[in-house]
Design a protein around this motif. Sequence first.
Motif, PDB file in Angstrom:
ATOM      1  N   LEU A 259     -16.828  16.252 -20.586  1.00  0.00           N
ATOM      2  CA  LEU A 259     -15.666  17.021 -21.028  1.00  0.00           C
ATOM      3  C   LEU A 259     -14.896  17.586 -19.833  1.00  0.00           C
ATOM      4  CD1 LEU A 259     -13.875  18.311 -23.146  1.00  0.00           C
ATOM      5  CD2 LEU A 259     -15.467  20.244 -23.214  1.00  0.00           C
ATOM      6  N   TYR A 260     -15.636  18.041 -18.826  1.00  0.00           N
ATOM      7  CA  TYR A 260     -14.961  18.683 -17.696  1.00  0.00           C
ATOM      8  C   TYR A 260     -14.139  17.675 -16.886  1.00  0.00           C
ATOM      9  CZ  TYR A 260     -14.279  21.296 -13.342  1.00  0.00           C
ATOM     10  OH  TYR A 260     -13.742  21.894 -12.252  1.00  0.00           O
ATOM     11  N   VAL A 261     -14.751  16.571 -16.494  1.00  0.00           N
ATOM     12  CA  VAL A 261     -14.029  15.594 -15.670  1.00  0.00           C
ATOM     13  C   VAL A 261     -13.246  14.615 -16.550  1.00  0.00           C
ATOM     14  CG1 VAL A 261     -14.188  13.910 -13.815  1.00  0.00           C
ATOM     15  CG2 VAL A 261     -15.826  15.790 -13.904  1.00  0.00           C
ATOM     16  N   GLY A 262     -13.926  14.059 -17.561  1.00  0.00           N
ATOM     17  CA  GLY A 262     -13.226  13.149 -18.478  1.00  0.00           C
ATOM     18  C   GLY A 262     -12.092  13.875 -19.180  1.00  0.00           C
ATOM     19  N   GLY A 263     -12.369  15.103 -19.575  1.00  0.00           N
ATOM     20  CA  GLY A 263     -11.331  15.914 -20.235  1.00  0.00           C
ATOM     21  C   GLY A 263     -10.178  16.214 -19.297  1.00  0.00           C
ATOM     22  N   GLY A 264     -10.512  16.408 -18.025  1.00  0.00           N
ATOM     23  CA  GLY A 264      -9.448  16.620 -17.034  1.00  0.00           C
ATOM     24  C   GLY A 264      -8.568  15.388 -16.920  1.00  0.00           C
ATOM     25  N   ALA A 265      -9.199  14.213 -16.963  1.00  0.00           N
ATOM     26  CA  ALA A 265      -8.444  12.960 -16.885  1.00  0.00           C
ATOM     27  C   ALA A 265      -7.585  12.780 -18.135  1.00  0.00           C
ATOM     28  CB  ALA A 265      -9.400  11.786 -16.720  1.00  0.00           C
ATOM     29  N   VAL A 266      -8.158  13.049 -19.283  1.00  0.00           N
ATOM     30  CA  VAL A 266      -7.413  12.912 -20.552  1.00  0.00           C
ATOM     31  C   VAL A 266      -6.217  13.859 -20.544  1.00  0.00           C
ATOM     32  CG1 VAL A 266      -7.549  13.404 -23.035  1.00  0.00           C
ATOM     33  CG2 VAL A 266      -9.386  12.111 -21.914  1.00  0.00           C
TER      34      VAL A 266
ATOM     35  N   GLU B 275      -0.569  14.696 -20.286  1.00  0.00           N
ATOM     36  CA  GLU B 275       0.563  15.437 -19.711  1.00  0.00           C
ATOM     37  C   GLU B 275       1.609  14.472 -19.175  1.00  0.00           C
ATOM     38  OE1 GLU B 275      -1.847  19.516 -18.405  1.00  0.00           O
ATOM     39  OE2 GLU B 275      -1.512  17.920 -16.927  1.00  0.00           O
ATOM     40  N   ASP B 276       1.112  13.375 -18.601  1.00  0.00           N
ATOM     41  CA  ASP B 276       2.017  12.348 -18.080  1.00  0.00           C
ATOM     42  C   ASP B 276       2.835  11.731 -19.228  1.00  0.00           C
ATOM     43  OD1 ASP B 276       3.189  10.507 -16.327  1.00  0.00           O
ATOM     44  OD2 ASP B 276       1.544   9.070 -16.554  1.00  0.00           O
TER      45      ASP B 276
END
Lengths: 292, 785
Positions: free
Chosen positions: B545-552, B557-558
């Motif tokens: 969630l922390y890293v994958g969620g950051g990517a999502v 946002e893009d």
Amino acid sequence: MTSRVMRDFDLLLPESVAEVVDLLTRHKNNAAILAGGTDLLIALKFDYAVDNVISLALVPGLAELTFDPEKGLVIGARVTIADILKSPEVRENYPALWQAAKVFATPQLRNTATVLGNVLRASPAGDCSLALLALGGSVLLKNSRGEREVDIDNFWISYGVTARQDDELAMAFKIPPPAAGQKSAFRRMTRTTEDLSKISAAVSLQMGGGTCQTARVAMGCVGPTLVRLPGVEKILEGAEISPEVLQEIVAATAAEINPIDDKRSSAEYRLKVAGVLVKRVIGQALDNGGNN
Amino acid sequence: MGEFEVVGKKVERVDVRAKVTGGALYAADVQMAGMLYGKIVRCYDYAHAKVTGLDLTEAAKCKGVIRVLGPDDVTRKEYNASVLDMMVSTDMRGVLGDIDDQNIFTDHVKHYGDAIAAIIATSEEAAERAAEKVRVSYEELPVYLTAEASKQPDALQFRPEKPGNLAFQLPEMAFPDNCYAWGDVDKSFEDADIIVEDTFYVPKQKQCQMEPGSYIALYDDQGRLNCWTSTQMPKLVQKKLANLFELPMTRVKINQTVIGGGFGARLGMVLEPETCALAMAVPGRPVKLLSTREEDWVTSPSRHPGKYWMRMGFKKDGTPVACDARFENYKGAYYVDASGTAFTTGAWLGGMYKFDSLRYHGESYYTNQSICGAFRGYGNPQTNFVMEQLIDRGCAELGVDPIEWRKKWHKTVGDDGWCMGVPYNSCALDECLDRAAEAIGWAEKREKYKHQTGTVRRGIGVAVMNHTSGAMPMLLEHTVCDVLLHQDATATLNLACSDMGQGSHTTLRQVAAETLGFPYEDIHIATGNSDAAGFDIGAHASRTLYVGGGAVKQACEDARRQLFERAALELEESVDNLYMEDKIIHVKGASNKSISVETITDQGVNNFMNPETGERIGQPGQIQGYASFFPPHNAPPFGTTIAEVEVDTETGEVRVLELVNAHDVGKAIHPGVVEGQLDGGAQQGLGMVLTEETYYDDKGICQNNSFTDYKMFGPSDMPKMTNILVENADPTGPFGAKGVGEAGLVPPVGATANAIFNAIGIQILEAPITPEKVLRAIEEKGDII
């Protein structure tokens, strides 16, 4: 090492007791009886090999659990552990058996495994078997020559070995009617709740006038078969069950058992707690059978 | 932070319907035309032996057998099933001393269940029957089950490049004197008024995931190696298999099947190399390989067991002056993960309390046990068992309350975290401790239990922990995500993040919905296809969630930025002057000026020209958001458990009456998922401290590689449990979230041990704390208070 693949065998589906007996006469030790199958099917995935498996599924008259205050309890060969739990007569008259059934394995296994199968397994860790040893009774066996009853005290010969002959079908287990003032209980210790016993005890006491008239005291996982503790029974018989008597029993128990180290516990531990367990199961029996 | 639309809600999990109805397709369920079945021939007679003869001729003659394969019939290239070596730079890999020391089939058996050969047949039955006909002869070798045994000078050497059978110690180049340390420990101990010290044992715990290892591989007519596996780490396994079989990554495809639990057991490769080797021997035919539970037990990694010595010094006022520790783990037969846990076990130790100085040695010794690797918590439960018991012993000698002491001396914001030089950026441990103490009635019970008599004694104990969200900066942390907006204004996320049952696909979808401003139902999460998905490390270190969620979040946002830019063009307004509501983009203060998201996405795909003007209608191009995300930190989760137990002093039995778990989770994206993680973690933590251990006889034969004699806590063993979620948003986590995958397992370990200490005044040094050990300890002490 287990396998995902079962041995090859012929599944035989007789439709009467006579047919079963006929098949047993023919195949003897090259046949296994399938009732609940909870031990057999696992064994068939290890190294147990027989060419014939005789299922009792279509045989009428073996699934009956009957209680008669004059004659006692008859447990048919296909009666499951769950059937025992559903019986108010068992709960009322034979608390030790009901309590053993209550903690026996898991709900799924209780729905499938049979009481008689547990007796025939001849394991020193059998829970319902231990309750039956404390309550007393006999196994009804039938072969082509007729029927016989073997007292439970003489039924288990050694680990996994019983008095049943290869050509005999175990039809039922019979328990005598409860005597006036009879109290019984079952108690065990396990590593986690759903587990085989690592040590177990069951008692049946006939109480009268504040003293114990007769006693049957049995333990599991303390020898190659389930055993009775005659020395403890002797202390109980004729005694008022006082804290002093219970202390005497705690001290006497270890001398009557011969446990080993195995995967479930150690001989040392079993010797230490056996007396405590017997003391507690006696207390449980006196406390309204401990069914609460 | 304002109100969220989707984040923080208990939305329906993406996986549950299929799982509860039986629809979920696990690898074992997958059937293919022409499928063949493999069976590995393993050594179950010895834990250490040379293969002196291998005769496959009778097996080859069996009905249904297609191929028999010995060591020379497959690649002999050595490999390392772990993926840890892919998470560090090549230079660092050299420093750590990571080596490849595994073979697909071996002629040197190093543990019970090592692989010798294999059968490929037309059915599972035929393969197994043929496997029984394989004749192997062995020369028995001495068996080393412990570090103490394998480090002896005359012991047989497992690998020439690892003298003394020392697979790993903290390398001098990165860790002077081979220790993780700060301050001068020896000098600090001179300042100590009270010193506590002991040697503990931590057990070989198994993950016990529900799904045993199940794989399919197909070497297809395009020369591509396809592997169906429930690995936690599809992209790293793709690269590992590419390396092992010397193929470009474009010719290796991982089809990730539904994962029936992981907990670290599927971190890296397990039987993928064997399955793929079998498939390459029969090109064009899929080969399925199914493990029995007993086989899975000894071929997949366990938690690292071993001896753990620790010494702590305190001043009279409670100041923790020094901590010295050494964890010698019984690594198992192969190198896999030798470096990781040996380091992190000390990292969690260093990350917890403000000792003036600390020195930790971590060493991994080869043994003839099955391999050790990742298991939920990765060294943290071992440290919790030892560190938290010694802290409570210190508190008892100091006469201070264990909660008050911990509140005063735990590390917090600004202190060095578990990785020195990376300070903690958020910490709500004090609130966790206060709320847990309140919930269970700590103060009253501590007082009450001082004055007990009788044979049954109660006790209450506490433990705390720090953990991590991803392994940055020690290891690479990177996830790629793209989000495609369809013409009807729904979106598909494409990424390689794994859901092992922890709920990550649900929470990632929530993050996407919240970021895009779309309803949860409008998002689909597409995973499981390594051809399509970009890089992701895989599920480990509470990172998904922390890293994958950051990517999502970044990818969404893009996409959202592109939507707003197009809306701005269409509405002839600046982006700053727009806002979205119910998927309609409005101009601030002008209620009649708006454009729907669907108009934008539809026009982007179905972009036509106006036949009269010849101009395009709307903005052309399908919108796709993209992120290749490297997290800035590791958002440390903190947590506590308070346990209450009852000890039967006549039998030594321990009953856990209640657990209160309070965790600083940053932000609970899905509170039900978070609680599920804490519940499941507690179940495994209680198992580690009270009942669970894989063990061997003197010959190294595993005695309990099945559920018959390996006992986990079942539903009826579990105590009353309360989870308190302390939401203290992390500045770097997606919507403030921290990882919670592992944290729940850790503090029940120390808290339960401390509750037993509180009940009977005795610390049990070896886990699991069985009734046999408790009763013996009570008898040895003679008097229980």
